[in-house]
Design an enzyme around this catalytic site. Structure first.
Site, PDB file in Angstrom:
ATOM      1  N   CYS A   1       4.965  18.257 -19.258  1.00 57.68           N
ATOM      2  CA  CYS A   1       4.785  17.265 -18.185  1.00 57.68           C
ATOM      3  C   CYS A   1       5.932  16.260 -18.124  1.00 57.68           C
ATOM      4  CB  CYS A   1       3.437  16.572 -18.329  1.00 57.68           C
ATOM      5  SG  CYS A   1       2.040  17.712 -18.077  1.00 57.68           S
TER       6      CYS A   1
ATOM      7  N   LYS B   1      -3.660  14.026 -11.686  1.00 58.78           N
ATOM      8  CA  LYS B   1      -2.904  15.199 -11.253  1.00 58.78           C
ATOM      9  C   LYS B   1      -3.424  16.441 -11.948  1.00 58.78           C
ATOM     10  CE  LYS B   1       0.866  14.596 -14.614  1.00 58.78           C
ATOM     11  NZ  LYS B   1       0.785  15.857 -15.353  1.00 58.78           N
TER      12      LYS B   1
ATOM     13  N   ASP C   1       0.624  10.854 -18.960  1.00 60.46           N
ATOM     14  CA  ASP C   1      -0.420  11.629 -19.651  1.00 60.46           C
ATOM     15  C   ASP C   1      -0.639  11.280 -21.125  1.00 60.46           C
ATOM     16  OD1 ASP C   1      -0.224  12.872 -17.177  1.00 60.46           O
ATOM     17  OD2 ASP C   1       0.636  14.724 -17.955  1.00 60.46           O
TER      18      ASP C   1
END
Length: 186
Positions: free
Chosen positions: A115, A83, A21
């Protein structure tokens, strides 16, 4: 050599790089974003030169944007997984990791306490050995960053840094690959 010692050894034939991410719209909120992008780029370039597979996730890319261009442009789109869960251990990622048959996962990404933490927790639960590059992960606050690193360390992840990973994967100086890649850490 004992199993405990092997826990701290990275080799190009048993490792995977996992970028979590590092996305366009997250960057402004991260105090250490420039350092994280630079170090993730170092890890990515090293991995690709050494033939180490690279996978990445993007958390809700419609809202948070794609992986930053200077990383995303070097990734195979087939290895970028979208996701909405905070953990990156979604079925496609786990399947890919199992297909690769490599047990050591090197981590770079955002945010350390959300995350990254949840992904590391799930990787460990799936019997992977995890190496978190502390200088290639970040959170919006230092307290959250430190908390995330502490939690991951207590769970059994190896908390390390980009240069330690770099030198461990390369093993020796003086080789053509070392000469080519050493510019990344200067």
């Amino acid at each position: 050599m004992t199993t405990t010692s092997n826990k701290y050894i990275l080799n190009q034939d048993n490792s995977v790089l996992f970028i979590i991410d590092i996305q366009e719209k997250l960057i402004p909120a991260m105090k250490q974003s420039e350092q994280v992008i630079k170090n993730a780029y170092t890890l990515l370039t090293t991995a690709q030169k050494l033939g180490i597979p690279v996978i990445a996730t993007e958390q809700y890319p419609n809202g948070l944007g794609k992986t930053v261009p200077n990383l995303g442009s070097h990734l195979d789109p087939l290895t970028i997984f979208e996701k909405v869960s905070f953990s990156g251990c979604i079925p496609g990622v786990i399947s890919t990791l199992k297909d690769l048959r490599r047990k050591k996962v090197i981590i770079a990404g955002m945010e350390t306490h959300v995350c990254v933490f949840q992904t590391v927790r799930d990787l460990l639960a799936n019997d992977f050995e995890v190496f978190v590059a502390a200088d290639a992960v970040c959170s919006r606050t230092d307290a959250n960053y430190q908390s995330g690193l502490s939690l991951m360390s207590s769970m059994g992840a190896v908390i390390t840094n980009t240069e330690t990973i770099f030198f461990d994967l390369l093993k020796r100086a003086g080789t053509p690959v070392f000469k080519e890649l050493s510019r990344l850490i200067k």
